[in-house]
Design an enzyme around this catalytic site. Structure first.
Site, PDB file in Angstrom:
ATOM      1  N   LYS A 122      -3.343 133.999  27.218  1.00 41.45           N
ATOM      2  CA  LYS A 122      -4.668 134.575  27.502  1.00 41.45           C
ATOM      3  C   LYS A 122      -5.067 135.621  26.474  1.00 41.45           C
ATOM      4  CE  LYS A 122      -5.519 133.675  32.322  1.00 41.45           C
ATOM      5  NZ  LYS A 122      -5.949 134.202  33.607  1.00 41.45           N
ATOM      6  N   LYS A 206      -3.110 121.979  30.136  1.00 42.39           N
ATOM      7  CA  LYS A 206      -3.404 121.869  31.574  1.00 42.39           C
ATOM      8  C   LYS A 206      -4.912 121.905  31.829  1.00 42.39           C
ATOM      9  CE  LYS A 206      -3.286 126.665  32.885  1.00 42.39           C
ATOM     10  NZ  LYS A 206      -2.927 127.771  33.698  1.00 42.39           N
ATOM     11  N   LYS A 209     -10.050 126.206  34.234  1.00 37.78           N
ATOM     12  CA  LYS A 209     -11.424 126.684  34.403  1.00 37.78           C
ATOM     13  C   LYS A 209     -11.990 127.156  33.078  1.00 37.78           C
ATOM     14  CE  LYS A 209     -10.000 129.001  38.645  1.00 37.78           C
ATOM     15  NZ  LYS A 209      -9.497 130.284  39.136  1.00 37.78           N
TER      16      LYS A 209
HETATM   17  P1  TYM Z   1      -5.503 130.617  39.440  1.00 33.69           P
HETATM   18  O1  TYM Z   1      -6.694 131.229  40.072  1.00 33.69           O
HETATM   19  O2  TYM Z   1      -5.489 130.458  37.957  1.00 33.69           O
HETATM   20  O3  TYM Z   1      -5.223 129.214  40.072  1.00 33.69           O
HETATM   21  C1  TYM Z   1      -5.177 129.012  41.480  1.00 33.69           C
HETATM   22  C2  TYM Z   1      -4.058 128.033  41.824  1.00 33.69           C
HETATM   23  O4  TYM Z   1      -4.284 126.778  41.158  1.00 33.69           O
HETATM   24  C3  TYM Z   1      -3.105 126.382  40.453  1.00 33.69           C
HETATM   25  N1  TYM Z   1      -3.497 125.634  39.242  1.00 33.69           N
HETATM   26  C4  TYM Z   1      -3.060 124.406  38.942  1.00 33.69           C
HETATM   27  N2  TYM Z   1      -2.210 123.570  39.574  1.00 33.69           N
HETATM   28  C5  TYM Z   1      -1.997 122.355  39.008  1.00 33.69           C
HETATM   29  N3  TYM Z   1      -2.572 121.950  37.840  1.00 33.69           N
HETATM   30  C6  TYM Z   1      -3.424 122.757  37.160  1.00 33.69           C
HETATM   31  N4  TYM Z   1      -3.995 122.347  36.036  1.00 33.69           N
HETATM   32  C7  TYM Z   1      -3.700 124.051  37.713  1.00 33.69           C
HETATM   33  N5  TYM Z   1      -4.497 125.087  37.326  1.00 33.69           N
HETATM   34  C8  TYM Z   1      -4.349 126.045  38.268  1.00 33.69           C
HETATM   35  C9  TYM Z   1      -2.417 127.700  40.094  1.00 33.69           C
HETATM   36  O5  TYM Z   1      -1.044 127.501  39.832  1.00 33.69           O
HETATM   37  C10 TYM Z   1      -2.685 128.518  41.339  1.00 33.69           C
HETATM   38  O6  TYM Z   1      -1.715 128.197  42.341  1.00 33.69           O
HETATM   39  N6  TYM Z   1      -2.206 134.388  39.309  1.00 33.69           N
HETATM   40  C11 TYM Z   1      -2.817 133.380  40.179  1.00 33.69           C
HETATM   41  C12 TYM Z   1      -3.546 134.001  41.361  1.00 33.69           C
HETATM   42  C13 TYM Z   1      -2.696 134.915  42.165  1.00 33.69           C
HETATM   43  C14 TYM Z   1      -1.636 134.548  43.043  1.00 33.69           C
HETATM   44  C15 TYM Z   1      -1.167 135.761  43.587  1.00 33.69           C
HETATM   45  C16 TYM Z   1      -1.049 133.328  43.394  1.00 33.69           C
HETATM   46  C17 TYM Z   1      -2.829 136.265  42.206  1.00 33.69           C
HETATM   47  N7  TYM Z   1      -1.905 136.762  43.052  1.00 33.69           N
HETATM   48  C18 TYM Z   1      -0.091 135.797  44.518  1.00 33.69           C
HETATM   49  C19 TYM Z   1       0.009 133.372  44.319  1.00 33.69           C
HETATM   50  C20 TYM Z   1       0.463 134.571  44.847  1.00 33.69           C
HETATM   51  C21 TYM Z   1      -3.848 132.610  39.367  1.00 33.69           C
HETATM   52  O7  TYM Z   1      -4.369 133.106  38.380  1.00 33.69           O
HETATM   53  O8  TYM Z   1      -4.193 131.410  39.890  1.00 33.69           O
END
Ligand code: TYM
Length: 344
Positions: A122, A206, A209
């Site tokens: 990032k 991957k 967004k």
């Molecule tokens: P975020 O918002 O980027 O994504 C949300 C969830 O979607 C999953 N994900 C994917 N899974 C499969 N293939 C993909 N291409 C893909 N892109 C995204 C992510 O793994 C996630 O589960 N840091 C986290 C948010 C967060 C969080 C937490 C998660 C903040 N605190 C505590 C669990 C526990 C994030 O940025 O997810």
């Protein structure tokens, strides 16, 4: 000193996960995370939040942020999260997240954060210009999880490293403050064919967004036409699908589409190959597109319906925030005592 292993966590099981309100949710978020939330809510007390504190590690328009939180909440509800079963809330409505994050910042080591690959991705080449928050982001994530003493965290494969860090932080806190078993060492739930959905334009990155090409992903808000177009345009190769999974090796795009089909239809990739072996993408893509429209189409429609009544979404979030605080506040009170704070 004793050579006995520290007491393990003996509290109840809890599921927790979060999603950032930083753009449209896509098929990767859906298969990697959201479908698991829906399943788990029936099995274990489940806490799902919209990570607005995480979102501002990169600039967000203050005039839009609340709506972004409502959109993610609408997606949660549209895929089948039930606010009576799962506690759904905005992270910033529970100030204990930030307070625990500070304490854990003092437990985590710089060397541990230096290894986080998501920060490197990032921040890019100019890491000195990234916010301190972006660097410390995984510690806030550990605080999110440990505040609820969550034992299971359903996430996509890209979050695995952050979960390993959470375990390290929990272990060090328990050890340094002589509080054995206070925090659990949570397990990442990353199993399943949807754990790492790749871009439709490039099977080596991957689905995300932040990809500038909208054709790289299927958004939860896409209508049937958009889904059909995107699947039609998805990058593939000229070979037919093989019978055995190992024969897909080296064909990243083919592997990705087969994985998506498997996840959407609730089969294994091997079962999908069994059905389509010997067929090319000319035959496979229309089937995949139909399946994606059947599963995703109703979600987008339901999101639009829910977003027409923001007051109801706000009511659900306020109720969830109250229930979340009822768990978070006692944990934070215990932490203050353990650390020896004046306010403990
Ligand atoms: P975020 O918002 O980027 O994504 C949300 C969830 O979607 C999953 N994900 C994917 N899974 C499969 N293939 C993909 N291409 C893909 N892109 C995204 C992510 O793994 C996630 O589960 N840091 C986290 C948010 C967060 C969080 C937490 C998660 C903040 N605190 C505590 C669990 C526990 C994030 O940025 O997810």
């Amino acid at each position: 000193m004793t050579d006995q292993a520290p007491a393990p966590y003996a509290g109840p099981q809890r599921v927790l996960s979060g999603v950032q309100p930083t753009g449209d949710l896509h098929l990767g978020n859906y298969l990697g995370a959201l479908v698991k939330f829906v399943r788990l809510q029936h099995e274990v007390p489940t806490f799902i939040f919209v990570a607005d504190l995480h979102a501002i590690t990169e600039w967000q328009d203050p005039a839009r942020l609340k709506d972004q939180v409502r959109e993610i909440t609408a997606a949660f509800l549209a895929v089948g999260l039930d606010p009576k079963l799962a506690t759904i809330f905005p992270q910033s409505a529970v100030p204990e997240h930030a307070e625990l994050a500070w304490v854990l910042n003092c437990v985590a080591r710089i060397g541990w954060l230096d290894r986080m690959t998501q920060f490197k991705d990032k921040a890019g080449k100019h890491k000195e210009r990234a916010s301190v928050g972006l660097y410390a982001y995984p510690v806030l994530q550990a605080a999110d999880i440990l505040l609820y003493k969550a034992t299971h965290v359903p996430v996509g494969e890209d979050q695995r490293q952050h979960l390993e860090l959470t375990r390290d932080i929990a272990q060090k806190f328990n050890h340094d403050f002589a509080a054995p078993g206070f925090f659990p060492l949570p397990d990442a739930l990353t199993q399943g064919p949807g754990a790492r959905v790749m871009s439709l334009r490039d099977g080596s990155v991957k689905m995300s967004k932040s990809d500038p090409s909208d054709n790289s992903r299927i958004n939860l808000t896409d209508d049937a036409d958009a889904i059909l177009q995107k699947v039609r345009k998805a990058r593939t190769d000229a070979e037919v699908l093989p019978e055995k999974l190992e024969d897909l090796a080296g064909r990243a795009e083919a592997q990705n589409l087969v994985g998506i089909y498997a996840a959407l239809s609730g089969q294994t990739a091997q079962q999908v190959l069994h059905e389509f072996a010997g067929q090319g993408f000319g035959a496979f893509k229309p089937k995949l597109a139909d399946l994606a429209v059947a599963v995703m189409g109703p979600i987008g429609a339901e999101m639009r319906r829910l977003l027409a009544d923001p007051a109801e979404i706000d009511r659900i979030l306020a109720d969830g925030a109250g229930r979340a605080r009822a768990i978070a506040a006692p944990t934070m009170a215990e932490v203050r005592k353990i650390v020896g704070f004046w306010a403990g």
